[in-house]
Structures are given as C-alpha cells and as structure tokens.
Enzyme design. Structure first.
Site, PDB file in Angstrom:
ATOM      1  N   ARG A 172     -18.342  85.540  52.725  1.00  0.00           N
ATOM      2  CA  ARG A 172     -17.946  86.022  51.383  1.00  0.00           C
ATOM      3  C   ARG A 172     -16.714  86.921  51.477  1.00  0.00           C
ATOM      4  NH1 ARG A 172     -23.361  88.525  49.076  1.00  0.00           N
ATOM      5  NH2 ARG A 172     -22.089  89.007  47.271  1.00  0.00           N
ATOM      6  N   ASN A 192     -20.565  94.391  40.917  1.00  0.00           N
ATOM      7  CA  ASN A 192     -19.872  93.497  41.834  1.00  0.00           C
ATOM      8  C   ASN A 192     -19.476  94.234  43.114  1.00  0.00           C
ATOM      9  OD1 ASN A 192     -20.188  91.675  39.826  1.00  0.00           O
ATOM     10  ND2 ASN A 192     -18.100  91.811  39.062  1.00  0.00           N
ATOM     11  N   ASP A 248     -17.077  92.866  45.164  1.00  0.00           N
ATOM     12  CA  ASP A 248     -15.891  92.134  45.626  1.00  0.00           C
ATOM     13  C   ASP A 248     -14.593  92.943  45.561  1.00  0.00           C
ATOM     14  OD1 ASP A 248     -16.163  90.219  42.537  1.00  0.00           O
ATOM     15  OD2 ASP A 248     -15.095  92.098  42.877  1.00  0.00           O
ATOM     16  N   HIS A 286     -23.428  98.685  43.470  1.00  0.00           N
ATOM     17  CA  HIS A 286     -24.067  97.939  44.560  1.00  0.00           C
ATOM     18  C   HIS A 286     -23.226  97.897  45.824  1.00  0.00           C
ATOM     19  CE1 HIS A 286     -26.468  95.613  41.247  1.00  0.00           C
ATOM     20  NE2 HIS A 286     -26.913  96.841  41.428  1.00  0.00           N
ATOM     21  N   CYS A 334     -24.089 104.394  68.143  1.00  0.00           N
ATOM     22  CA  CYS A 334     -25.516 104.366  68.522  1.00  0.00           C
ATOM     23  C   CYS A 334     -25.985 103.007  68.999  1.00  0.00           C
ATOM     24  CB  CYS A 334     -26.366 104.812  67.333  1.00  0.00           C
ATOM     25  SG  CYS A 334     -26.389 103.613  65.985  1.00  0.00           S
ATOM     26  N   GLY A 352     -20.381  89.589  31.889  1.00  0.00           N
ATOM     27  CA  GLY A 352     -20.605  88.756  33.068  1.00  0.00           C
ATOM     28  C   GLY A 352     -21.816  89.105  33.876  1.00  0.00           C
ATOM     29  N   THR A 353     -22.891  89.561  33.207  1.00  0.00           N
ATOM     30  CA  THR A 353     -24.092  89.856  33.978  1.00  0.00           C
ATOM     31  C   THR A 353     -25.310  89.205  33.344  1.00  0.00           C
ATOM     32  OG1 THR A 353     -25.502  91.584  34.939  1.00  0.00           O
ATOM     33  CG2 THR A 353     -24.494  92.067  32.794  1.00  0.00           C
ATOM     34  N   SER A 354     -26.198  88.721  34.224  1.00  0.00           N
ATOM     35  CA  SER A 354     -27.424  88.053  33.741  1.00  0.00           C
ATOM     36  C   SER A 354     -28.436  89.080  33.253  1.00  0.00           C
ATOM     37  CB  SER A 354     -28.045  87.229  34.882  1.00  0.00           C
ATOM     38  OG  SER A 354     -28.328  88.090  35.985  1.00  0.00           O
ATOM     39  N   ASN A 369     -20.373  86.986  27.530  1.00  0.00           N
ATOM     40  CA  ASN A 369     -21.043  86.081  28.463  1.00  0.00           C
ATOM     41  C   ASN A 369     -21.182  84.736  27.756  1.00  0.00           C
ATOM     42  OD1 ASN A 369     -22.927  84.703  30.118  1.00  0.00           O
ATOM     43  ND2 ASN A 369     -23.874  86.646  30.740  1.00  0.00           N
TER      44      ASN A 369
HETATM   45  C1  BV8 Z   1     -33.651  99.756  43.497  1.00  0.00           C
HETATM   46  C2  BV8 Z   1     -25.443  93.636  46.505  1.00  0.00           C
HETATM   47  C3  BV8 Z   1     -35.267 101.420  44.022  1.00  0.00           C
HETATM   48  C4  BV8 Z   1     -25.743  92.617  47.568  1.00  0.00           C
HETATM   49  C5  BV8 Z   1     -27.072  93.350  44.698  1.00  0.00           C
HETATM   50  C6  BV8 Z   1     -36.987  98.194  37.913  1.00  0.00           C
HETATM   51  C7  BV8 Z   1     -36.382  99.384  38.283  1.00  0.00           C
HETATM   52  C8  BV8 Z   1     -35.817  99.527  39.549  1.00  0.00           C
HETATM   53  C9  BV8 Z   1     -35.834  98.459  40.451  1.00  0.00           C
HETATM   54  C10 BV8 Z   1     -36.433  97.282  40.074  1.00  0.00           C
HETATM   55  C11 BV8 Z   1     -37.015  97.147  38.819  1.00  0.00           C
HETATM   56  N1  BV8 Z   1     -37.517  95.900  38.744  1.00  0.00           N
HETATM   57  C12 BV8 Z   1     -37.272  95.231  39.902  1.00  0.00           C
HETATM   58  C13 BV8 Z   1     -36.632  96.051  40.731  1.00  0.00           C
HETATM   59  C14 BV8 Z   1     -36.226  95.701  42.075  1.00  0.00           C
HETATM   60  C15 BV8 Z   1     -34.837  95.075  42.134  1.00  0.00           C
HETATM   61  C16 BV8 Z   1     -34.557  94.117  41.024  1.00  0.00           C
HETATM   62  O1  BV8 Z   1     -33.926  94.463  40.025  1.00  0.00           O
HETATM   63  N2  BV8 Z   1     -34.989  92.878  41.197  1.00  0.00           N
HETATM   64  C17 BV8 Z   1     -34.693  91.871  40.194  1.00  0.00           C
HETATM   65  C18 BV8 Z   1     -34.320  90.560  40.890  1.00  0.00           C
HETATM   66  C19 BV8 Z   1     -35.915  91.728  39.303  1.00  0.00           C
HETATM   67  N3  BV8 Z   1     -33.826  96.110  42.160  1.00  0.00           N
HETATM   68  C20 BV8 Z   1     -33.531  96.684  43.337  1.00  0.00           C
HETATM   69  O2  BV8 Z   1     -34.102  96.425  44.383  1.00  0.00           O
HETATM   70  C21 BV8 Z   1     -32.408  97.698  43.336  1.00  0.00           C
HETATM   71  N4  BV8 Z   1     -32.842  98.865  44.058  1.00  0.00           N
HETATM   72  O3  BV8 Z   1     -34.016  99.671  42.367  1.00  0.00           O
HETATM   73  O4  BV8 Z   1     -34.047 100.768  44.363  1.00  0.00           O
HETATM   74  C22 BV8 Z   1     -36.354 100.631  44.701  1.00  0.00           C
HETATM   75  C23 BV8 Z   1     -36.646 100.955  46.014  1.00  0.00           C
HETATM   76  C24 BV8 Z   1     -37.692 100.247  46.661  1.00  0.00           C
HETATM   77  C25 BV8 Z   1     -38.378  99.207  46.001  1.00  0.00           C
HETATM   78  C26 BV8 Z   1     -38.028  98.865  44.675  1.00  0.00           C
HETATM   79  C27 BV8 Z   1     -37.017  99.581  44.027  1.00  0.00           C
HETATM   80  C28 BV8 Z   1     -31.194  97.185  44.075  1.00  0.00           C
HETATM   81  C29 BV8 Z   1     -30.485  96.120  43.265  1.00  0.00           C
HETATM   82  C30 BV8 Z   1     -29.130  95.789  43.920  1.00  0.00           C
HETATM   83  C31 BV8 Z   1     -29.228  94.515  44.724  1.00  0.00           C
HETATM   84  N5  BV8 Z   1     -27.917  94.158  45.270  1.00  0.00           N
HETATM   85  N6  BV8 Z   1     -25.857  93.101  45.207  1.00  0.00           N
HETATM   86  C32 BV8 Z   1     -24.892  91.390  47.425  1.00  0.00           C
HETATM   87  O5  BV8 Z   1     -24.152  91.253  46.446  1.00  0.00           O
HETATM   88  O6  BV8 Z   1     -24.976  90.549  48.339  1.00  0.00           O
HETATM   89  S1  BV8 Z   1     -27.494  92.664  43.248  1.00  0.00           S
HETATM   90  C33 BV8 Z   1     -26.580  91.314  42.903  1.00  0.00           C
HETATM   91  O7  BV8 Z   1     -27.047  90.898  41.618  1.00  0.00           O
HETATM   92  C34 BV8 Z   1     -25.079  91.477  42.711  1.00  0.00           C
HETATM   93  O8  BV8 Z   1     -24.609  92.800  42.800  1.00  0.00           O
HETATM   94  C35 BV8 Z   1     -24.900  90.973  41.282  1.00  0.00           C
HETATM   95  O9  BV8 Z   1     -23.799  91.498  40.660  1.00  0.00           O
HETATM   96  C36 BV8 Z   1     -26.139  91.478  40.716  1.00  0.00           C
HETATM   97  C37 BV8 Z   1     -26.567  91.122  39.355  1.00  0.00           C
HETATM   98  O10 BV8 Z   1     -26.330  89.789  39.143  1.00  0.00           O
HETATM   99  P1  BV8 Z   1     -25.150  89.448  38.097  1.00  0.00           P
HETATM  100  O11 BV8 Z   1     -23.961  90.277  38.419  1.00  0.00           O
HETATM  101  O12 BV8 Z   1     -25.692  89.568  36.748  1.00  0.00           O
HETATM  102  O13 BV8 Z   1     -24.797  87.995  38.527  1.00  0.00           O
HETATM  103  P2  BV8 Z   1     -25.636  86.699  38.169  1.00  0.00           P
HETATM  104  O14 BV8 Z   1     -25.139  85.624  39.080  1.00  0.00           O
HETATM  105  O15 BV8 Z   1     -27.088  87.012  38.118  1.00  0.00           O
HETATM  106  O16 BV8 Z   1     -25.212  86.364  36.660  1.00  0.00           O
HETATM  107  C38 BV8 Z   1     -23.884  86.044  36.369  1.00  0.00           C
HETATM  108  C39 BV8 Z   1     -23.772  86.074  34.861  1.00  0.00           C
HETATM  109  O17 BV8 Z   1     -22.403  85.818  34.522  1.00  0.00           O
HETATM  110  C40 BV8 Z   1     -24.596  85.007  34.149  1.00  0.00           C
HETATM  111  O18 BV8 Z   1     -25.237  85.593  33.034  1.00  0.00           O
HETATM  112  C41 BV8 Z   1     -23.539  83.981  33.680  1.00  0.00           C
HETATM  113  O19 BV8 Z   1     -23.901  83.405  32.421  1.00  0.00           O
HETATM  114  C42 BV8 Z   1     -22.342  84.859  33.502  1.00  0.00           C
HETATM  115  N7  BV8 Z   1     -21.044  84.180  33.664  1.00  0.00           N
HETATM  116  C43 BV8 Z   1     -20.743  83.108  34.436  1.00  0.00           C
HETATM  117  N8  BV8 Z   1     -19.412  82.849  34.317  1.00  0.00           N
HETATM  118  C44 BV8 Z   1     -18.887  83.787  33.466  1.00  0.00           C
HETATM  119  C45 BV8 Z   1     -19.929  84.641  33.054  1.00  0.00           C
HETATM  120  N9  BV8 Z   1     -19.740  85.666  32.214  1.00  0.00           N
HETATM  121  C46 BV8 Z   1     -18.489  85.862  31.757  1.00  0.00           C
HETATM  122  N10 BV8 Z   1     -17.429  85.098  32.110  1.00  0.00           N
HETATM  123  C47 BV8 Z   1     -17.594  84.055  32.960  1.00  0.00           C
HETATM  124  N11 BV8 Z   1     -16.539  83.279  33.308  1.00  0.00           N
END
Ligand code: BV8
Length: 268
Positions: free
Chosen positions: A71, A103, A105, A120, A152, A189-191, A215
C-alpha cells in the site's frame, strides 16, 4: 453539473467553524482502493478487518508487513484529487476549521490541508512494535520477516491504529471537540462503520450543527445528515466550493483525470 442547494452553499460560506470527517472514499478518485474494496493479489482472500489487527500481525507478521509495504508503494504513484484540494480550499476560506481523517494515506496533507488530525495514523510512518516512541525513517526490507527495531530487536510495524487498538487520544479529543463546536460537519467518503470516528456526526448533530454527507452511496450516517451529495467527492466537493465562493474558487487545481494519472511527481 452538480446542483448545490442555495441554503447549503450559504451555510458553508457563513460558517464560523467547519469540521470535516473523511474516509477512504475521498482517496478513491486518486486511485487508492477504499478500505473495504476487495483486496487484490496476495491479500485477495483476506478481509482488511482481519489483517488490520494486532493478532494478525502476531500470527503472520510478514504477511501484514508486506500488505502495508504494497500500500505504501502504491501511494508513491498517486496524487491528491480535487476532493482533497477542495477540503484544503475550505480550510483556507473559513475562520475555524478541523479535518479529522480516518485515512492513512497522507493525501490530505499533500493537498495542502494543515488543520488536520489523523485518527488512524499514517502508513508512511513506521515504528517499533514494542515501543511506539521509536519511529524509524529507514529500514532494510529483506528476508522472510519484517525488519527489526535497532533499539530492542522487536519487529517494526506501520504507525497506524489497528482494530482493537485505541486511537491517539489527542487526535480523537480534538476531533470530538470540533464535532461539538462546529456549525457545519462535512462527512465525506466514509461508510460510517468504524468507531469511534463514526460517532462524530452524532456529536455534531446533538450540538446543533448542520451535517452534510458526501458519498455516492447511503450509509448508517445518512439518517443524521441534513444534506446529501450522492456524487463522488472529487466532483461534489469542488462543486460545493464553487457554489459557496464563486466559479474561480477552485482555479488552478488539477482535474480528477490529472490526479488519478499514475506516475505523478507526487509534489503536492
Ligand atoms: C478502538 C488503519 C478502543 C489501518 C483503520 C464502538 C466504540 C469503540 C470501538 C468500537 C465500537 N464498536 C466496534 C468497535 C471496534 C472497532 C470497530 O469500529 N469495528 C467496526 C468494524 C465495527 N473499532 C476499533 O477497534 C478502533 N479502536 O475503538 O479502541 C477499543 C480497544 C479494545 C477493544 C475494542 C475497542 C480502531 C478503529 C481503527 C481501525 N483502523 N485503519 C489500515 O488502514 O490498514 S480503520 C479503516 O477503516 C481505515 O482507516 C478506513 O478509513 C476506515 C473506515 O472505513 P472508510 O474510510 O469508511 O472506508 P470504507 O472502505 O469502509 O468506505 C468507503 C466509503 O467511501 C463507502 O461508503 C463508499 O460508498 C464511499 N466512496 C467510494 N468512492 C467514493 C466514496 N465516497 C466519495 N467519493 C468517492 N469517489
């Protein structure tokens, strides 16, 4: 031609404080696959939700390390698109502004955004997997395991927030404060599926802000939006900026076609 409602253009033009929450969709028109797009190549059979976790890294550090290296290599070939530039233009045109991006990136900063928090992390940064304070600028990427920390000996890892890891407290705090204080929150741009970032629109709405979703598809956040632009952000955000500040407000910015062409000089 994207039609922007007069009252939405006026809300942006007259806003004292604009906040933006961006996701992977904003980078889609730069040629960066969104987080949930099918993964390609070696990772085609993996779910990013599975790979972007500490347990995946413990289980198969080389697979996860190589996914991020792939990536990172892709990012060297892409450019910010007009959606990134429009967000930077909004920042320059309103009294107070904060962009909270999910993001990793770095494209917002390359487009000129400065009032920015990376919720993130950023895959261009690499750090020790045992001590987050030990960031590294260079490493030898050889062999069948990730490079190791010179201090380390632990594996190096990308400086991103994996699932089940906490977000950087300062960035999250700034994003939540901005959501509660802004007049207008633009969610682009976020789901809206990843928390705690996906909670920001709730805070903005509860505090009386106008919420705009940009979006092409509806999301779980759509119900909270006062306005929706169901277009790609690379087209919708420049149209919004022109509607608020006039036709030449985006003058001088590269078009979508220019931005998505690979091999850009990556200058901005
Ligand atoms: C945490 C880095 C405490 C890595 C990423 C409630 C409260 C707190 C936590 C949680 C909760 N419920 C669940 C959780 C746990 C979890 C979570 O949310 N899980 C989800 C799947 C249910 N959250 C966590 O773990 C977070 N940490 O809360 O810490 C904790 C501690 C211990 C245990 C539990 C909790 C950490 C979350 C961060 C994860 N890291 N990224 C990497 O990138 O490799 S997240 C990753 O998803 C990216 O950062 C990405 O940006 C992000 C979100 O996705 P989107 O950006 O929305 O991208 P996606 O592909 O999904 O959607 C794209 C959208 O764009 C679509 O809607 C599409 O229609 C649209 N689109 C497409 N083309 C276009 C467009 N829009 C506009 N223009 C276009 N051209």
């Amino acid at each position: 031609m994207i039609a922007i409602a007069d009252d939405l253009a006026r809300a942006l033009r007259s806003a004292r404080f604009v906040a933006v929450l961006s996701g992977a969709g904003v980078s889609a028109e730069s040629g960066v696959s969104t987080f949930r797009d099918a993964l390609t190549g070696l990772w085609a059979n993996f779910d990013p939700l599975e790979l972007a976790t500490p347990s995946a890294f413990r289980r198969n550090p080389k697979l996860v390390w190589d996914w991020y290296a792939e990536r990172r290599a892709q990012l060297a070939r892409v450019l910010p698109n007009p959606g990134h530039h429009a967000i930077a233009r909004i920042e320059a045109s309103v009294p107070r502004f904060l962009l909270a991006t999910q993001n990793v990136d770095g494209l917002h900063a390359r487009a000129g955004s400065r009032r920015l928090v990376e919720l993130h992390g950023n895959i261009a940064r690499v750090r020790c997997s045992e001590d987050p304070r030990h960031a590294v600028e260079a490493w030898d990427d050889v062999g069948d395991e990730p490079p190791r920390c010179a201090h380390c000996g632990a594996y190096l890892r990308p400086d991103v927030v994996w699932f089940e890891e906490s977000l950087p407290a300062q960035a999250l705090c700034a994003a939540e404060a901005a959501a509660r204080a802004c007049d207008l929150l633009i969610v682009a741009g976020t789901s809206g599926e990843v928390y705690p970032a996906a909670a920001l629109p709730q805070y903005a709405k509860a505090a009386g802000a106008i919420v705009l979703e940009v979006n092409p598809a509806a999301t779980p956040l759509s119900a909270r939006a006062d306005y929706a632009l169901r277009f790609p952000s690379g087209e919708a955000l420049p149209a919004l900026v022109r509607a608020a500040w006039g036709e030449d407000a985006m003058a001088g910015q590269p078009s979508c076609a220019e931005s998505s062409r690979e091999g850009g000089n990556g200058a901005r």
